[in-house]
Design a protein around this motif. Structure first.
Motif, mmCIF file in Angstrom:
data_model
loop_
_atom_site.group_PDB
_atom_site.id
_atom_site.type_symbol
_atom_site.label_atom_id
_atom_site.label_comp_id
_atom_site.label_asym_id
_atom_site.label_seq_id
_atom_site.Cartn_x
_atom_site.Cartn_y
_atom_site.Cartn_z
ATOM 1 N N ASP A 12 30.063 6.864 43.150
ATOM 2 C CA ASP A 12 31.174 9.001 42.668
ATOM 3 C C ASP A 12 31.516 9.161 43.866
ATOM 4 O O ASP A 12 31.070 8.483 45.137
ATOM 5 C CB ASP A 12 29.538 9.754 42.898
ATOM 6 N N SER A 13 32.939 10.150 43.844
ATOM 7 C CA SER A 13 33.290 10.095 45.140
ATOM 8 C C SER A 13 34.392 11.655 45.244
ATOM 9 O O SER A 13 33.819 12.230 43.722
ATOM 10 C CB SER A 13 35.046 8.974 45.279
ATOM 11 N N PRO A 14 34.323 11.704 46.025
ATOM 12 C CA PRO A 14 35.356 13.067 45.825
ATOM 13 C C PRO A 14 36.038 13.335 44.432
ATOM 14 O O PRO A 14 35.743 14.716 44.831
ATOM 15 C CB PRO A 14 35.494 13.646 47.377
ATOM 16 N N LEU A 15 37.244 13.205 44.434
ATOM 17 C CA LEU A 15 38.098 13.068 43.514
ATOM 18 C C LEU A 15 37.742 12.925 42.650
ATOM 19 O O LEU A 15 38.248 12.903 41.298
ATOM 20 C CB LEU A 15 39.086 12.701 43.986
ATOM 21 N N LEU A 16 36.028 12.246 42.096
ATOM 22 C CA LEU A 16 35.977 12.188 40.661
ATOM 23 C C LEU A 16 35.979 12.524 39.627
ATOM 24 O O LEU A 16 36.561 13.360 38.619
ATOM 25 C CB LEU A 16 34.560 10.797 40.698
ATOM 26 N N GLU A 17 35.109 14.075 40.233
ATOM 27 C CA GLU A 17 34.761 15.330 39.794
ATOM 28 C C GLU A 17 36.645 15.962 38.945
ATOM 29 O O GLU A 17 36.061 16.589 38.275
ATOM 30 C CB GLU A 17 34.617 16.431 40.590
ATOM 31 N N HIS A 18 36.898 15.639 39.608
ATOM 32 C CA HIS A 18 38.490 16.288 39.245
ATOM 33 C C HIS A 18 39.768 16.031 39.146
ATOM 34 O O HIS A 18 40.874 16.361 37.918
ATOM 35 C CB HIS A 18 38.951 17.441 40.871
ATOM 36 N N LEU A 19 39.624 14.281 39.208
ATOM 37 C CA LEU A 19 40.960 13.372 38.325
ATOM 38 C C LEU A 19 39.837 12.577 37.746
ATOM 39 O O LEU A 19 41.075 12.031 36.798
ATOM 40 C CB LEU A 19 41.644 13.188 39.878
ATOM 41 N N GLY A 20 38.636 12.421 37.176
ATOM 42 C CA GLY A 20 39.065 11.030 36.610
ATOM 43 C C GLY A 20 37.209 11.592 35.925
ATOM 44 O O GLY A 20 37.405 12.756 35.080
ATOM 45 N N ASP A 21 37.110 11.135 34.882
ATOM 46 C CA ASP A 21 36.259 11.395 33.387
ATOM 47 C C ASP A 21 34.772 10.864 33.793
ATOM 48 O O ASP A 21 33.832 11.670 32.664
ATOM 49 C CB ASP A 21 36.572 10.341 32.130
ATOM 50 N N GLY A 22 34.006 10.365 34.834
ATOM 51 C CA GLY A 22 32.491 10.406 34.975
ATOM 52 C C GLY A 22 32.610 8.772 35.261
ATOM 53 O O GLY A 22 33.078 8.450 35.562
#
Length: 465
Positions: free
Chosen positions: A84-94
């Motif tokens: 997990d990383s700060p931008l995963l929630e906003h730019l990734g899919d999981g």
């Protein structure tokens, strides 16, 4: 089972990813280099980022570059990460741990993407829908960014190059492209510069100085002297420094005044300080003068499905008397009315309306108050429209009205009605501009919808009736 090709990017110390049936891996060691320097094949349908905890900043940079279109990969490609990383929630899919659901997700994603790509282009809205609509039940939200002028930004919109995010979200929300899912936060803004980095400080209510201190004071009943408690500490007992009376019992010999604060600038004592909010640009305001901004997590609205299905927003509702219609319906009716008027020698009048200063009103009043004012003014506009007149909204700040059997000689009366609407406007920024176009006209082209949009953009101050 479909076979999907995945590009796997990893750092030097990450553990290999477990194999997944139906997904073929192509590995690329990132090696700590700038992700923008790599070129990738566009044949990949999935991107897997396998980075260790020590390289999460690089993972976020790859996510940002991908969604910004800086990598040679489709910017909407699904991305899953091991960590997990700060931008995963906003730019990734999981996370990769959801690998058992990969095939279901990818099958749905590419089926919906193929349907959408038949209609969309390259506008910011098209790029947004290309990312969001293939992801069934997707949503996007804001992220706290200390270095930003606004404390919150929407990373997905930033990657799409959308700078005025408040206005864009307001327009998409009004068009039902997006809907509010969850209230994330409420923040206050400086009414002068919109800064959300505010410092709240209490000041002296008399001289407005910030040099105030809390202190415990005593009041001697014998001589009436009032001073800080330290002045009364003589030896091991409490004694008045003025009359030297020993103060044994509170309420009998002395009491503590309610004034708990002391100003070092003007020597004023007071119960509570006056609170002011200061932004980093030096503007000071009372808390009730600050603007409020509401931050939501958004999901896709019904208009997004319409764009995916037919390539545009189409209003097929049954019309009621006095109700506004869609621009598509209005365009067809305008062409029919113009043709009929030429044949039967009727006179009609077309009015183009523009609320000038919407962006300034949002800046001055805040998004919620500005849009509420515009909605109220639109409601007033409906109240003066006859049931036989036809009204359509072209944009959030533009509209057009077809006044049937009305000639230009009635312009003075029409102008008076519109002036009464503008007079009810509480904002000095919002100005109503109106341009008239008499019918019938031989200059009306067959593509009336495109003509309407072009005419609505020609409004200027000289057109006000």
């Amino acid at each position: 089972m479909s076979v999907y090709h995945a590009l796997v990017m990893r750092d030097d110390i990450a553990q290999p990813l477990e194999a997944i049936d139906g997904i073929e891996y192509t590995h690329l060691d990132h090696g700590g280099s700038d992700s923008a320097e790599f070129e990738y094949s566009t044949d990949f349908q999935l991107l897997l980022l396998n980075f260790s905890d020590a390289s999460l900043a690089e993972q976020d940079q790859i996510l940002w570059d991908l969604r910004s279109g800086k990598l040679d990969l489709p910017r909407e490609i699904p991305v899953f990460c091991r960590q997990d990383s700060p931008l995963l929630e906003h730019l990734g899919d999981g996370l990769f741990e959801k690998r058992s659901q990969f095939h279901t997700f990818l099958d749905s994603f590419y089926e919906r993407l193929e349907q959408l790509q038949k209609h969309t282009g390259s506008s910011p809205l098209d790029k947004f829908l290309a990312h969001a609509w293939p992801r069934a039940d997707s949503s996007f939200g804001p992220r706290w960014q200390l270095q930003s002028h606004s404390s919150y930004q929407y990373p997905l919109l930033s990657c799409l190059g959308i700078e005025d995010q408040q206005k864009t979200l307001a327009l998409w929300r009004q068009s039902d492209v997006i809907v509010e899912r969850e209230l994330v936060d409420r923040v206050r803004q400086c009414p002068r510069c919109d800064s959300e980095h505010l410092n709240y400080v209490d000041i002296c209510p008399r001289c407005k100085s910030i040099d105030i201190n809390s202190s415990v004071s005593l009041h001697c009943f014998t001589c009436g002297h009032v001073g800080e408690q330290g002045e009364f500490q003589l030896d091991t007992a409490l004694r008045c420094p003025t009359c030297l009376t020993q103060l044994r019992h509170i309420g009998v010999d002395y009491d503590r005044p309610l004034e708990r604060f002391h100003c070092a600038s003007c020597d004023h004592r007071f119960i509570e300080g006056q609170v002011v909010a200061s932004c980093h640009n030096g503007h000071r305001h009372k808390p009730d003068e600050l603007k409020e901004r509401r931050l939501y997590r958004y999901g896709l609205g019904p208009a997004a499905d319409q764009i995916a299905s037919v390539g545009r927003i189409f209003d097929n509702r049954a019309l009621q008397w006095g109700e506004s219609t869609s621009i598509e319906n209005f365009s067809w009716l305008l062409r029919w009315t113009n043709t009929s008027a030429q044949r039967h020698k009727h006179q009609h009048l077309l009015l183009f309306l523009n609320w000038e200063g919407v962006a300034e009103a949002i800046t001055q009043l805040g998004e919620a108050r500005a849009l509420a004012q515009i909605a109220e003014l639109q409601e007033r506009l409906h109240s003066v429209i006859r049931q036989t007149d036809v009204f359509a909204e072209i944009d959030a700040d533009k509209a057009v009205i077809l006044l049937c059997h009305t000639s230009v000689k009635w312009l003075d009366q029409i102008a008076a009605k519109l002036a009464s609407i503008e007079a009810a406007n509480d904002s000095s920024v919002l100005k109503l501009q109106v341009r008239n176009f008499p019918l019938p006209s031989k200059d009306l082209p067959e593509n009336t919808q495109q003509w309407l949009l072009a005419q609505s953009n020609k409004l200027d101050i000289d057109d006000v009736i």
